[in-house]
Design a protein around this motif. Structure first.
Motif, PDB file in Angstrom:
ATOM      1  N   ILE A 232       0.921  -1.074   0.171  1.00 37.07           N
ATOM      2  CA  ILE A 232       0.031   0.068   0.106  1.00 37.07           C
ATOM      3  C   ILE A 232       0.903   1.080  -0.047  1.00 37.07           C
ATOM      4  O   ILE A 232       1.812   1.396   0.691  1.00 37.07           O
ATOM      5  N   THR A 233       0.507   2.078  -1.085  1.00 32.87           N
ATOM      6  CA  THR A 233       1.476   3.270  -1.248  1.00 32.87           C
ATOM      7  C   THR A 233       0.773   4.632  -0.681  1.00 32.87           C
ATOM      8  O   THR A 233      -0.445   4.768  -1.193  1.00 32.87           O
TER       9      THR A 233
ATOM     10  N   SER B 124       1.152  -8.811   3.362  1.00 34.57           N
ATOM     11  CA  SER B 124       1.118 -10.198   3.351  1.00 34.57           C
ATOM     12  C   SER B 124       0.395 -10.865   2.214  1.00 34.57           C
ATOM     13  O   SER B 124      -0.936 -10.703   2.354  1.00 34.57           O
ATOM     14  N   ALA B 125       0.891 -11.483   1.166  1.00 39.23           N
ATOM     15  CA  ALA B 125      -0.058 -11.952   0.212  1.00 39.23           C
ATOM     16  C   ALA B 125       0.303 -13.277  -0.162  1.00 39.23           C
ATOM     17  O   ALA B 125       0.427 -13.998  -1.013  1.00 39.23           O
TER      18      ALA B 125
ATOM     19  N   ALA C  17      -1.664  -2.894   7.461  1.00 38.60           N
ATOM     20  CA  ALA C  17      -0.701  -1.802   6.857  1.00 38.60           C
ATOM     21  C   ALA C  17      -1.516  -0.465   6.616  1.00 38.60           C
ATOM     22  O   ALA C  17      -0.765   0.697   6.808  1.00 38.60           O
ATOM     23  N   ILE C  18      -2.852  -0.503   6.412  1.00 37.13           N
ATOM     24  CA  ILE C  18      -3.426   0.946   6.536  1.00 37.13           C
ATOM     25  C   ILE C  18      -3.521   1.696   7.958  1.00 37.13           C
ATOM     26  O   ILE C  18      -3.048   2.607   7.849  1.00 37.13           O
TER      27      ILE C  18
ATOM     28  N   LYS D 206      -1.560   5.166   8.492  1.00 42.88           N
ATOM     29  CA  LYS D 206      -2.133   6.192   9.354  1.00 42.88           C
ATOM     30  C   LYS D 206      -1.271   6.810  10.298  1.00 42.88           C
ATOM     31  O   LYS D 206      -1.367   7.896  10.522  1.00 42.88           O
ATOM     32  N   GLU D 207      -0.817   5.950  11.079  1.00 41.03           N
ATOM     33  CA  GLU D 207      -0.050   6.210  12.241  1.00 41.03           C
ATOM     34  C   GLU D 207       1.289   7.053  11.812  1.00 41.03           C
ATOM     35  O   GLU D 207       1.521   8.208  12.194  1.00 41.03           O
TER      36      GLU D 207
END
Length: 101
Positions: free
Chosen positions: A5-6, A33-34, A49-50, A54-55
């Motif tokens: 995620i970018t 992780s995929a 990841a999101i 945000k952090e």
């Protein structure tokens, strides 16, 4: 290559303001992780990841907020209410608007 995620942002602080090693544009790459996991585990990884993104962005923006300080307040519009008559006129307009509803 694993999915990421970018998160990218570009800020426009007041002229002359810098923040502790931060540029006005920054990109965070957050791995997801995929591997051979279930959809539930994959989406949990996406959520994590999101949350981490945000952090990280929140920490960066806090540093910028502290660097900018009160300089942004000069951009705030001043209240158009200056006299007692202006206050009374404003209150009358509010009363009329409430009656229309």
């Amino acid at each position: 290559m694993s999915p990421n995620i970018t998160l990218t942002y570009e800020l426009n602080p007041p002229h002359g303001i810098t923040a502790e090693g931060l540029g006005t544009t920054k990109t965070h790459e957050l791995p997801v992780s995929a591997g051979n996991c279930s959809l539930k585990a994959y989406y949990q990884s996406v959520r994590e990841a999101i949350a981490k993104g945000k952090e990280l962005v929140g920490e960066d923006l806090t540093i910028w907020r502290d660097a900018v300080g009160n300089r942004e307040q000069s951009k705030e519009l001043k209240s158009p209410i200056k006299t007692k008559e202006d206050v009374e006129e404003y209150e009358n307009e509010e009363d009329e608007n409430e009656e229309d509803e």
